[in-house]
Design a protein around this motif. Structure first.
Motif, mmCIF file in Angstrom:
data_model
loop_
_atom_site.group_PDB
_atom_site.id
_atom_site.type_symbol
_atom_site.label_atom_id
_atom_site.label_comp_id
_atom_site.label_asym_id
_atom_site.label_seq_id
_atom_site.Cartn_x
_atom_site.Cartn_y
_atom_site.Cartn_z
ATOM 1 N N UNK A 86 -24.123 60.142 53.861
ATOM 2 C CA UNK A 86 -23.625 59.496 55.075
ATOM 3 C C UNK A 86 -24.332 60.045 56.308
ATOM 4 N N UNK A 87 -24.496 61.359 56.366
ATOM 5 C CA UNK A 87 -25.169 61.978 57.515
ATOM 6 C C UNK A 87 -26.643 61.612 57.554
ATOM 7 N N UNK A 88 -27.256 61.386 56.398
ATOM 8 C CA UNK A 88 -28.657 61.023 56.311
ATOM 9 C C UNK A 88 -28.916 59.542 56.538
ATOM 10 N N UNK A 89 -27.867 58.749 56.672
ATOM 11 C CA UNK A 89 -28.022 57.324 56.922
ATOM 12 C C UNK A 89 -28.382 56.509 55.697
ATOM 13 N N UNK A 90 -28.139 57.044 54.513
ATOM 14 C CA UNK A 90 -28.429 56.310 53.276
ATOM 15 C C UNK A 90 -27.338 55.261 53.065
ATOM 16 N N UNK A 91 -27.750 54.029 52.769
ATOM 17 C CA UNK A 91 -26.808 52.935 52.558
ATOM 18 C C UNK A 91 -27.119 52.223 51.250
ATOM 19 N N UNK A 92 -26.074 51.714 50.604
ATOM 20 C CA UNK A 92 -26.187 51.029 49.329
ATOM 21 C C UNK A 92 -25.580 49.635 49.445
ATOM 22 N N UNK A 93 -26.073 48.714 48.635
ATOM 23 C CA UNK A 93 -25.526 47.364 48.606
ATOM 24 C C UNK A 93 -24.141 47.319 47.991
ATOM 25 N N UNK A 94 -23.892 48.166 47.013
ATOM 26 C CA UNK A 94 -22.552 48.287 46.450
ATOM 27 C C UNK A 94 -22.340 49.724 45.982
ATOM 28 N N UNK A 95 -21.109 50.168 46.141
ATOM 29 C CA UNK A 95 -20.724 51.535 45.813
ATOM 30 C C UNK A 95 -19.492 51.486 44.930
ATOM 31 N N UNK A 96 -19.523 52.244 43.850
ATOM 32 C CA UNK A 96 -18.374 52.359 42.956
ATOM 33 C C UNK A 96 -17.877 53.801 42.976
ATOM 34 N N UNK A 97 -16.601 53.972 43.253
ATOM 35 C CA UNK A 97 -15.967 55.289 43.221
ATOM 36 C C UNK A 97 -14.974 55.319 42.067
#
Length: 184
Positions: A86-97
């Protein structure tokens, strides 16, 4: 392994698999992330805090011929890695927790389903949803699975709502289930 979630995972992988990049946090055996890779995801990150399960993820990616699309990350603390992303600005199209149930020592608990001194704890769940929402890109999907008692369904919805609110995000529930079926 919850077999009752398999049909839901298959449906979601087909729906979200081609959304570009996918993060499967607490990936367990990597079944959802690998399904997304087979459905067309360009890159899949399988994030796991257990070394044994990270090895299983790696082996499953190789067995399904998706090791070129899948990256297995073993980290001691998944929440810290999500915070770093999050701090590095990495983004994903979909996230599974796939958040695991944690058990804490509770001295007032004298007997019960989980032993004499232990009970399940939800500490950190809202933070996980918050961080998952932050690393989900605009227009992306966040998939959260909780294994809670049926009487505590509202906790899951409240935790998701609280995490999204902290991340200043809004969302819609695409699929919601609380039942246990014959495959569980």
């Amino acid at each position: 392994w919850n077999y009752g979630l398999e049909s839901i995972r298959q449906y979601m992988a087909e729906l979200l698999g081609s959304t570009g990049t996918v993060l499967d946090a607490w990936a367990h055996a990597g079944q959802w992330g690998i399904r997304c890779a087979k459905a067309g995801a360009t890159e899949v990150v399988l994030l796991e805090d257990s070394l044994a399960l990270a090895k299983v993820c790696r082996d499953n990616a190789a067995a399904n011929d998706t090791e070129g699309q899948c990256t297995v990350l073993h980290r001691g603390d998944v929440l810290e890695e999500l915070r770093s992303m999050a701090m590095g600005g990495i983004r994903f199209g979909s996230v599974s927790l796939n958040i695991r149930v944690r058990f804490e020592r509770y001295f007032k608990h004298r007997r019960g389903q989980f032993g004499r001194w232990f009970k399940p704890s939800l500490k950190g769940y809202e933070t996980a949803v918050y961080l998952g929402a932050v690393v989900t890109g605009r227009g992306g999907y966040l998939m959260v699975s909780f294994l809670l008692p049926i009487t505590a369904e509202y906790w899951a919805l409240s935790l998701v709502e609280g995490g999204l609110k902290r991340a200043s995000r809004t969302g819609s529930i695409v699929h919601h289930t609380t039942s246990i079926n014959e495959n569980s």
